[in-house]
Scaffold this active site. Sequence first.
Site, PDB file in Angstrom:
ATOM      1  N   CYS A 337       0.809  -1.234   0.000  1.00 47.99           N
ATOM      2  CA  CYS A 337       0.000   0.000   0.000  1.00 47.99           C
ATOM      3  C   CYS A 337       0.839   1.281   0.000  1.00 47.99           C
ATOM      4  CB  CYS A 337      -0.977   0.029   1.173  1.00 47.99           C
ATOM      5  SG  CYS A 337      -1.371  -1.561   1.865  1.00 47.99           S
ATOM      6  N   ARG A 366       6.569 -11.131   5.520  1.00 49.52           N
ATOM      7  CA  ARG A 366       5.964 -10.977   6.845  1.00 49.52           C
ATOM      8  C   ARG A 366       6.565 -11.986   7.801  1.00 49.52           C
ATOM      9  NH1 ARG A 366      -0.351 -10.028   5.101  1.00 49.52           N
ATOM     10  NH2 ARG A 366       0.108  -8.226   3.782  1.00 49.52           N
ATOM     11  N   GLN A 384       1.461 -10.809  -3.508  1.00 47.82           N
ATOM     12  CA  GLN A 384       0.026 -10.510  -3.511  1.00 47.82           C
ATOM     13  C   GLN A 384      -0.389 -10.033  -4.891  1.00 47.82           C
ATOM     14  OE1 GLN A 384       0.145  -7.484  -0.320  1.00 47.82           O
ATOM     15  NE2 GLN A 384      -1.389  -8.749   0.689  1.00 47.82           N
ATOM     16  N   ASP A 386      -2.114  -7.528  -5.742  1.00 46.37           N
ATOM     17  CA  ASP A 386      -2.570  -6.394  -4.963  1.00 46.37           C
ATOM     18  C   ASP A 386      -3.016  -5.255  -5.871  1.00 46.37           C
ATOM     19  OD1 ASP A 386      -3.082  -5.119  -2.630  1.00 46.37           O
ATOM     20  OD2 ASP A 386      -1.001  -4.964  -1.968  1.00 46.37           O
ATOM     21  N   HIS A 388      -4.702  -1.000  -5.469  1.00 49.14           N
ATOM     22  CA  HIS A 388      -5.279   0.080  -4.668  1.00 49.14           C
ATOM     23  C   HIS A 388      -6.019   1.020  -5.587  1.00 49.14           C
ATOM     24  CE1 HIS A 388      -2.126  -1.581  -2.098  1.00 49.14           C
ATOM     25  NE2 HIS A 388      -3.017  -1.361  -1.151  1.00 49.14           N
ATOM     26  N   LYS A 472     -15.158  -4.038   4.985  1.00 42.33           N
ATOM     27  CA  LYS A 472     -14.645  -4.811   3.854  1.00 42.33           C
ATOM     28  C   LYS A 472     -15.608  -5.911   3.438  1.00 42.33           C
ATOM     29  CE  LYS A 472     -12.318  -8.147   6.793  1.00 42.33           C
ATOM     30  NZ  LYS A 472     -11.224  -9.073   6.966  1.00 42.33           N
ATOM     31  N   HIS A 518      -8.284  -1.083  -0.806  1.00 39.60           N
ATOM     32  CA  HIS A 518      -7.303  -2.141  -1.089  1.00 39.60           C
ATOM     33  C   HIS A 518      -8.109  -3.313  -1.623  1.00 39.60           C
ATOM     34  CE1 HIS A 518      -4.589  -0.586   2.240  1.00 39.60           C
ATOM     35  NE2 HIS A 518      -5.752  -0.192   2.676  1.00 39.60           N
TER      36      HIS A 518
HETATM   37 ZN   LIG Z   1      -3.177  -2.344   0.591  1.00 39.10          ZN
END
Ligand SMILES: [Zn+2]
Length: 645
Positions: A337, A366, A384, A386, A388, A472, A518
């Site tokens: 992010c 992580r 990910q 991912d 945004h 979410k 996200h």
């Molecule tokens: Zn994010």
Amino acid sequence: MDTIQITLPDGATRAVPKGTTAAEIARQISPRLAKEALVARTNGDLIDLSRPLDHDAKLSILTAKDPDAVQVFRHSAAHLLAAAVLELFPNVKLGIGPPIDNGFFYEFVRDEPFTPEDLAKIEAKMHELASKDIPNERKLIPKPEALELYRQSKQEFKCELVEEKATEPMVSFYTTGKFIDFCRGPHIPSTGRIKAFKLMNVAGAYWKGQEGNPQMQRIYGACFVEQKDLDDYLHKLEEAKRRDHRRLGQELDLFSIEEDAGPGLIFWHPKGGIIRREMEDWLRNALVQRGYDLVYTPHIMRRHLWEISGHTGFYKDSMFGPMEVEKDDYQLKPMNCPGHILIYKSRLRSYRELPVRLAELGTVYRYERSGVLHGLMRVRGFTQDDAHIFCMPEQIEREIQDCVEFAWDVLKVFGFREYVVELSGGDMARPQDYAGSPEDWKRAEDALTSTLRRMNVPFKYIAGEAAFYGPKIDVKLVDAIGRPWQLTTVQFDFNLPKRFKLEYVGEDGSRHQPLMVHRALWGSVERFFGVLIEHYAGAFPAWLAPVQAAVLPLSEKTIEYARGATRQLREAGIRVHLDDRNEKLQAKIRDAQLQKIPYMLVVGGKEAEAGTVAVRHRSKGDLGPRPLAQFLSDLKQEIDGRAIM
Ligand SMILES: [Zn+2]
Ligand SMILES: [Zn+2]
């Protein structure tokens, strides 16, 4: 004689003498109910069937149809386990023994580990005690006496529990024959009905789950009221074992985790790499078609950035430690992010550019404790899918809808039919716990709800389940053997736009804060790959299969023709393997089957002469001879259409 009013679930009332038990009422209602009853519920509390009723009450008699009653049944099975263990190993010390999903456990301290042979003996003893149909009886004992009882039998963990948990002067105990346990209950009336159980394994656990406390041995059992349900469950476990991605990953040479590199880090082997490339190619195309921009961001960034984002605070435990470079601290990224935010912020944005959708197959790191790592599912480094989305409030519903539709595409393309959708909202009784104003939250939750409603998507609303930074939507897909997997998340964020002071110039010429979402569809490439391996049990559809066709020459004589056919397929873009080993056809077929290759093309003299191949499918078996060109165009069609078969 005093009478009390009992109201049954259907609204009927009965006047019964005070002191009547639920078991007696069950008998009055029907012999069948009396036989099936496990426990009762009065005014919301579960009670023993034998407990005398002394007030007017609403009463339900619960059978195996009620999940709470099944948990009571499993708890009684846990007591049966402890009773059996104490008979066989009188010196063990007892911990706790609760019901769990699909069964129960009880924990013990014993110098020697329980062996599989011990488990077999314990299981036999449990059956023996069960068949004696020993009553489970509740006893109230004064607290000092209870403590004395446990002190004398040297059950110090139980003493500790009584000290901590018994708040009343009288302490509730349950006995099963000689076995006595400090327990709130309730329990089923006797042991006779506990038949469908199986002791599964022994696992180590710290007393009270706290590191540094004494080590307990937990004996886990699967347990159901009906034998059929236990059989189904055990069958499902077997099936899950057969599909285990860690085993298949090795057998099919897809990936590995290397001791020299460290736990939780995935090495994609060539065949796994092919599947990943196909997955990613599909995804990148779909992203571009849906108006996302593809970006790349660094893997390490200044720790300062993670202070702005707040991760060094609330996310600290999941991050690897900082590293020092030229007297500055750098941080391996746990999330993408902040990187995308920096791209958004790299220049002033106008409302005309919004929505800005930045997508990245972004690798993050992580710190997961080694105890929770699991194959591809829980790892320390993963990529990910991912994205945004930065947009204006009036654009948000459209964006949410696109995310959900995108998730549907993923389900369809990768061969899943079932899904579960959950919407997690905030607990607005505690607005101070959340980023963003209550109005922001309401607007966001309304946008999520109305989008799902408009799309006719059934969903479950869970209040208070949202993260502090925004509500979410989660989509769980259900795999071939009915297991749900949490993958897709569409998550509002009221925190980061504020922390990073994001803005855009609105139509009115003044600055506004954009909404930020996200979203990830697969969650991570690794995890989704793991789910795919288990869903397909390694037999991937042709478009994903690392090897799509194997050419199997019958003998030396047809090897030239087989080579030509292989070349032709390869040049047409098919992933083809020529098995030119000097082996019998049966062996070649068996190996191709074990590798779960979708098509096997057997070529003998007849085929060489006619320009055909004898086609065999890994699950449909023999499909007969086909001209090579025909097979090629059929397979092409299957691959290009990403057919699931
Ligand atoms: Zn994010
Ligand atoms: Zn208990």
